[in-house]
Design a protein around this motif. Sequence first.
Motif, PDB file in Angstrom:
ATOM      1  N   UNK A  62     -10.611   3.080  -1.414  1.00  0.00           N
ATOM      2  CA  UNK A  62     -12.051   3.083  -1.673  1.00  0.00           C
ATOM      3  C   UNK A  62     -12.781   3.552  -0.421  1.00  0.00           C
ATOM      4  N   UNK A  63     -14.069   3.828  -0.555  1.00  0.00           N
ATOM      5  CA  UNK A  63     -14.847   4.253   0.611  1.00  0.00           C
ATOM      6  C   UNK A  63     -14.879   3.151   1.671  1.00  0.00           C
ATOM      7  N   UNK A  64     -14.902   1.902   1.233  1.00  0.00           N
ATOM      8  CA  UNK A  64     -14.884   0.788   2.187  1.00  0.00           C
ATOM      9  C   UNK A  64     -13.553   0.727   2.922  1.00  0.00           C
ATOM     10  N   UNK A  65     -12.464   0.934   2.206  1.00  0.00           N
ATOM     11  CA  UNK A  65     -11.145   0.922   2.840  1.00  0.00           C
ATOM     12  C   UNK A  65     -10.992   2.082   3.818  1.00  0.00           C
ATOM     13  N   UNK A  66     -11.531   3.237   3.454  1.00  0.00           N
ATOM     14  CA  UNK A  66     -11.480   4.385   4.357  1.00  0.00           C
ATOM     15  C   UNK A  66     -12.251   4.095   5.643  1.00  0.00           C
ATOM     16  N   UNK A  67     -13.376   3.386   5.505  1.00  0.00           N
ATOM     17  CA  UNK A  67     -14.176   3.030   6.675  1.00  0.00           C
ATOM     18  C   UNK A  67     -13.411   2.063   7.578  1.00  0.00           C
ATOM     19  N   UNK A  68     -12.713   1.106   6.971  1.00  0.00           N
ATOM     20  CA  UNK A  68     -11.916   0.148   7.745  1.00  0.00           C
ATOM     21  C   UNK A  68     -10.789   0.865   8.478  1.00  0.00           C
ATOM     22  N   UNK A  69     -10.119   1.782   7.776  1.00  0.00           N
ATOM     23  CA  UNK A  69      -9.023   2.534   8.392  1.00  0.00           C
ATOM     24  C   UNK A  69      -9.528   3.335   9.585  1.00  0.00           C
ATOM     25  N   UNK A  70     -10.682   3.959   9.426  1.00  0.00           N
ATOM     26  CA  UNK A  70     -11.252   4.747  10.521  1.00  0.00           C
ATOM     27  C   UNK A  70     -11.620   3.849  11.706  1.00  0.00           C
ATOM     28  N   UNK A  71     -12.211   2.702  11.411  1.00  0.00           N
ATOM     29  CA  UNK A  71     -12.612   1.785  12.475  1.00  0.00           C
ATOM     30  C   UNK A  71     -11.399   1.281  13.256  1.00  0.00           C
ATOM     31  N   UNK A  72     -10.321   0.940  12.548  1.00  0.00           N
ATOM     32  CA  UNK A  72      -9.110   0.465  13.216  1.00  0.00           C
ATOM     33  C   UNK A  72      -8.486   1.569  14.072  1.00  0.00           C
ATOM     34  N   UNK A  73      -8.477   2.787  13.537  1.00  0.00           N
ATOM     35  CA  UNK A  73      -7.892   3.901  14.295  1.00  0.00           C
ATOM     36  C   UNK A  73      -8.677   4.170  15.569  1.00  0.00           C
ATOM     37  N   UNK A  74      -9.988   4.201  15.462  1.00  0.00           N
ATOM     38  CA  UNK A  74     -10.807   4.497  16.636  1.00  0.00           C
ATOM     39  C   UNK A  74     -10.724   3.365  17.656  1.00  0.00           C
ATOM     40  N   UNK A  75     -10.637   2.126  17.186  1.00  0.00           N
ATOM     41  CA  UNK A  75     -10.480   1.001  18.112  1.00  0.00           C
ATOM     42  C   UNK A  75      -9.211   1.168  18.946  1.00  0.00           C
ATOM     43  N   UNK A  76      -8.124   1.566  18.285  1.00  0.00           N
ATOM     44  CA  UNK A  76      -6.857   1.715  18.987  1.00  0.00           C
ATOM     45  C   UNK A  76      -6.832   2.981  19.836  1.00  0.00           C
TER      46      UNK A  76
ATOM     47  N   UNK B  85      -3.188  -0.477   5.048  1.00  0.00           N
ATOM     48  CA  UNK B  85      -4.081  -0.431   3.900  1.00  0.00           C
ATOM     49  C   UNK B  85      -3.421  -0.876   2.595  1.00  0.00           C
ATOM     50  N   UNK B  86      -2.237  -1.457   2.679  1.00  0.00           N
ATOM     51  CA  UNK B  86      -1.611  -1.959   1.460  1.00  0.00           C
ATOM     52  C   UNK B  86      -0.121  -1.693   1.396  1.00  0.00           C
ATOM     53  N   UNK B  87       0.358  -1.445   0.188  1.00  0.00           N
ATOM     54  CA  UNK B  87       1.793  -1.268  -0.032  1.00  0.00           C
ATOM     55  C   UNK B  87       2.303   0.109   0.354  1.00  0.00           C
ATOM     56  N   UNK B  88       1.389   1.084   0.472  1.00  0.00           N
ATOM     57  CA  UNK B  88       1.790   2.452   0.778  1.00  0.00           C
ATOM     58  C   UNK B  88       1.316   2.857   2.175  1.00  0.00           C
ATOM     59  N   UNK B  89       2.132   3.598   2.916  1.00  0.00           N
ATOM     60  CA  UNK B  89       1.680   4.082   4.229  1.00  0.00           C
ATOM     61  C   UNK B  89       0.632   5.175   4.060  1.00  0.00           C
ATOM     62  N   UNK B  90      -0.340   5.192   4.942  1.00  0.00           N
ATOM     63  CA  UNK B  90      -1.371   6.227   4.939  1.00  0.00           C
ATOM     64  C   UNK B  90      -1.452   6.844   6.332  1.00  0.00           C
ATOM     65  N   UNK B  91      -2.347   7.808   6.483  1.00  0.00           N
ATOM     66  CA  UNK B  91      -2.456   8.522   7.750  1.00  0.00           C
ATOM     67  C   UNK B  91      -2.723   7.592   8.933  1.00  0.00           C
ATOM     68  N   UNK B  92      -3.498   6.539   8.713  1.00  0.00           N
ATOM     69  CA  UNK B  92      -3.844   5.646   9.820  1.00  0.00           C
ATOM     70  C   UNK B  92      -2.610   4.953  10.391  1.00  0.00           C
ATOM     71  N   UNK B  93      -1.597   4.731   9.562  1.00  0.00           N
ATOM     72  CA  UNK B  93      -0.382   4.081  10.049  1.00  0.00           C
ATOM     73  C   UNK B  93       0.327   4.931  11.100  1.00  0.00           C
ATOM     74  N   UNK B  94       0.200   6.241  10.983  1.00  0.00           N
ATOM     75  CA  UNK B  94       0.815   7.129  11.978  1.00  0.00           C
ATOM     76  C   UNK B  94       0.187   6.910  13.349  1.00  0.00           C
ATOM     77  N   UNK B  95      -1.140   6.793  13.369  1.00  0.00           N
ATOM     78  CA  UNK B  95      -1.848   6.586  14.632  1.00  0.00           C
ATOM     79  C   UNK B  95      -1.506   5.231  15.237  1.00  0.00           C
ATOM     80  N   UNK B  96      -1.508   4.197  14.409  1.00  0.00           N
ATOM     81  CA  UNK B  96      -1.222   2.857  14.915  1.00  0.00           C
ATOM     82  C   UNK B  96       0.209   2.755  15.423  1.00  0.00           C
TER      83      UNK B  96
END
Length: 248
Positions: free
Chosen positions: A87-101, A182-193
């Motif tokens: 969702x757009x909210x989940x995308x925002x959370x993923x972006x925030x976590x990536x930028x924090x790291x 972001x759940x059961x599936x890996x997404x792009x943010x997992x690569x950064x983390x």
Amino acid sequence: MWSAHVPTRGGIDFSFLQVEHTTPFVLKLETYLRMAEVPYQVDFEEPLGPKGKSPWISLNGEEIGDSQLIMEMLGPKYGKDFSSHLSTEQLAIARAMRIMIEDHFLWCLAVWRFDVDAGKAFLNSIEAPYILRFVIALFRRRIVGASRVQGLGRHSHEEVMEMGRKDLKALSLCLGEKPFLMGDKPTEVDCALFGFLAQVVWNSAGSPYLQMLETECINLQAYCHRIKERFWPDWGQCLNPPQSQIIQ
């Protein structure tokens, strides 16, 4: 087939576990390429690209720098969007976590690695020869200076370490018991983390961040191993590879 230009792989930590890249952004990009199953050739001879950064890629004669921009370009080109279900909210959370790291914890890790620890764990992890140790010493002074320009390096070591611990705690709470951020599936943010957590798990012996992953935030350590096992089955074989290597 196209080329990804990166520094030489390699490194062994005190537990004899291996880390493929000592640069988190390089590990981030190569993990993404494996996730997307895009064939590529790794080039170790030209580590710095058109922006003076690593990694960078050559694609159809075009040179592209910055791991995030590369991923955002390759996704549509190869029809790979691992975050399309969010969702757009989940995308925002993923972006925030990536930028924090990437933009904050990056400096917390750099201050510990090159200022507090004076590069000792880093040098031991890559088994650097004497001449490289001299180069790293010069690089260390540059990083320490850059951290002061950025601002975080002007704080005391204790203050910076606490900031880094708070970043890891926030990430740990966000991950919870999920297999991926972001759940059961890996997404792009997992690569950064993964790119950054791998530096802590396998390349920062004695750091307060590793201690935290071994005590308060054990889910982050398990998460790091989970990504390694899924996308890097050849983790050990990638140390000291030939100067050109093709990944199918």
